[in-house]
Structure formats: C-alpha cells, structure tokens
Design a protein around this motif. Structure first.
Motif, mmCIF file in Angstrom:
data_model
loop_
_atom_site.group_PDB
_atom_site.id
_atom_site.type_symbol
_atom_site.label_atom_id
_atom_site.label_comp_id
_atom_site.label_asym_id
_atom_site.label_seq_id
_atom_site.Cartn_x
_atom_site.Cartn_y
_atom_site.Cartn_z
ATOM 1 N N ASP A 234 0.987 -1.154 0.086
ATOM 2 C CA ASP A 234 0.213 -0.078 -0.056
ATOM 3 C C ASP A 234 0.933 1.377 -0.170
ATOM 4 N N ILE A 235 1.146 1.894 -1.181
ATOM 5 C CA ILE A 235 2.135 2.877 -1.258
ATOM 6 C C ILE A 235 1.564 3.917 -1.773
ATOM 7 N N ASP A 236 1.685 5.068 -1.109
ATOM 8 C CA ASP A 236 1.266 6.464 -1.569
ATOM 9 C C ASP A 236 2.163 7.482 -1.426
ATOM 10 N N PHE A 237 1.739 8.773 -1.873
ATOM 11 C CA PHE A 237 2.621 9.851 -2.112
ATOM 12 C C PHE A 237 1.914 11.229 -1.529
ATOM 13 N N SER A 238 3.024 12.147 -1.265
ATOM 14 C CA SER A 238 2.585 13.362 -0.950
ATOM 15 C C SER A 238 3.811 14.154 -1.490
ATOM 16 N N PHE A 239 3.505 15.760 -1.803
ATOM 17 C CA PHE A 239 4.260 16.577 -2.218
ATOM 18 C C PHE A 239 4.746 17.435 -0.910
ATOM 19 N N GLN A 240 6.176 18.010 -1.026
ATOM 20 C CA GLN A 240 6.589 18.927 0.003
ATOM 21 C C GLN A 240 5.686 20.325 -0.203
ATOM 22 N N ASP A 279 0.605 14.507 8.883
ATOM 23 C CA ASP A 279 -0.728 14.316 7.993
ATOM 24 C C ASP A 279 -0.765 12.659 8.035
ATOM 25 N N LEU A 280 -0.021 11.953 8.320
ATOM 26 C CA LEU A 280 -0.307 10.432 8.396
ATOM 27 C C LEU A 280 -0.890 10.029 9.493
#
Length: 287
Positions: A234-240, A279-280
């Motif tokens: 389960d892989i997700d992303f966020s931007f700085q 946010d996690l």
C-alpha cells in the motif's frame, strides 16, 4: 527591528505580494527568512561525540529479543505501522565534480582526466549500476572522451541523471539486475513494516514534476515484489508543501528574481516534511 521590517516590506511589489499570497507564505514569514540570511544562523553547541553509555544505549541480545517480541505481538494485535521515505531530493550535488569537468575548458579537462576522482570514474565505469543504460546511448568513439560520457550521463540528451531525484537513479548492481533506492526502500519496508492485515504501508514524499516517474516505476515493480515476498503493498505519495519554500537571495541578501519577474523560491530541507509526516494516520512510523 521595526525599521528593518518596513524597509523589507518596501522592497515588495504588488506582483511579489500576489506571489506570496499564491504560495500561502505570509509577509512576516518572508521577512523572517530574509532576516536569517542577513543575520546568519546560530551554530549548534556540540559538546562531544555520542558513545555507548554516553548518549547511546547498547542492548544485550536478550534485551533485543524482548523488544522484537513486543513489536511482533503488537503487530498481531493490530498496530498500524508505516515507512516514511523523503524521496524528493535531487541528485545534483552527487555529481558536482562531474559537472565541474564538463564545464572546464578542453585544456583543463586534459589535466583533470588523469587525476581523482576522474581516473577512478573511468577505470570503474563498468561497475556502475547505470552502465547498461549508458552503453545503449554511447557509440564506440565516445568511450575515448570523458566529456562525452559525462554529458550522456548527466544531461537531458542522455540519461538526465543530473536532473533526476536520487530515488530514481540506478544505484545498486546485483548479479542479474539493478535496483534504485525506491526499490530498496520497498524491500526494506516489507521486512519490518508489515501489518497484521498482510500489507506493507509506505509513504514517499516526491517532487510534483517527478511524481509520474515514481508512480510508473512502482507500478512496474509492485506485482513482482508482492509475489516474491507474499505481501500486499500500500504505497502513497505526498508533495513537500509550497508554504515551506524558502526565498532565494543574491549576494546582497535581496530576493533573486527570474527572467519572468517572479521571485525564486527553493524547497526547504527535510525539516519541512514534518507537516507531511503529521498528516499520516499510522500509529508507528519508521523514517
């Protein structure tokens, strides 16, 4: 102090203020950044190196097993864990000396080519994980010209490694394959960040301009790793966040402007990712 702030405010044009508003950076934060460039940053008060029993705790083998078993038991009881990977860092600084070489004159290059690190770079070129990709875009005569080899490696007309984030570079070479840091992080997370539901949760922070390439690489490898290790990923992303960007300044500590008239901002360091981390939703996060 108030007078200095007024002077700084006076420098901002209506376009500057609109740019700050779009980035959601307050004027006071902007001025604090300028003040830091002007006044400098305090040095850390380092006392001594941390050693075992003086800042570092060394666990005996039996103590290690207690913590390992405690962790395993909590996983069984539903503890949700995640691996957090800051992966937006550019590789530019890694190649600083290679850039210096191709920016040198021909005469300077002739002098440098027999010196370090260039002599070793040439000697061990075939040991690099990226060599097979590089060979595909080199012709026979290129191998006698270090300038051409480096350009093919770093620049857009070649592999473009100078502009890619470190996470997407081929770093490790095994017997029959190569691996990027992204893949190594996935394999590592599978080993210790796997939850009771059989899923390994991983969060990458990436640059927006490189998101598609990260996503593409992971999509290519995900099924292979899930089958190989018997887990679900389960892989997700966020931007700085742009609100954490830092103004770039010239030698007089004044904002640096681009040709289009906008101020140049740069992403802040890893400390800026504390907001992404916050946010996690996981209970335990490995960084």
């Amino acid at each position: 102090i108030k007078l200095n702030i007024l002077k700084l405010y006076a420098m901002l044009s209506p376009n500057d203020l609109m740019q700050l508003e779009r980035k959601k950076i307050s004027e006071s934060k902007f001025n604090k950044q300028l003040a830091c460039f002007k006044d400098g940053f305090p040095f850390s008060d380092i006392q001594r190196p941390a050693t075992i029993d003086d800042g570092i705790i060394s666990l005996s083998q039996s103590e290690q097993m207690v913590f390992i078993n405690t962790y395993a038991e909590n996983i069984k009881q539903g503890l949700k864990v995640m691996k957090f990977v800051p992966a937006s860092g550019a590789a530019t600084r890694m190649f600083k000396q290679l850039y210096e070489f191709i920016q040198s004159t021909h005469l300077e290059q002739k002098r440098k080519v027999v010196k370090e690190p260039y002599a070793t770079f040439i000697k061990r070129l075939n040991d690099f994980a990226f060599i097979d990709d590089l060979k595909k875009i080199l012709v026979a005569e290129d191998y006698t010209n270090l300038d051409t080899i480096i350009q093919r490696l770093l620049l857009a007309e070649g592999l473009n490694y100078g502009e890619l984030p470190k996470g997407l570079l081929k770093f490790h070479r095994y017997d029959n394959n190569t691996s990027t840091p992204v893949e190594e992080h996935i394999r590592e997370a599978i080993k210790y960040a796997c939850c009771f539901d059989g899923k390994s949760y991983i969060h990458f922070t990436v640059s927006p301009e490189h998101y598609e390439r990260f996503n593409e690489l992971i999509a290519q490898k995900m099924e292979q790793y899930e089958k190989q290790y018997g887990v679900k990923l389960d892989i997700d992303f966020s931007f700085q966040k742009g609100t954490t960007d830092t103004i770039a300044v010239d030698l007089d500590n004044k904002p640096f402007y681009l040709e289009n008239g906008s101020m140049l901002f740069r992403p802040a360091g890893h400390g800026a990712l504390i907001e992404n981390l916050n946010d996690l939703q996981s209970e335990l996060v490995f960084i």
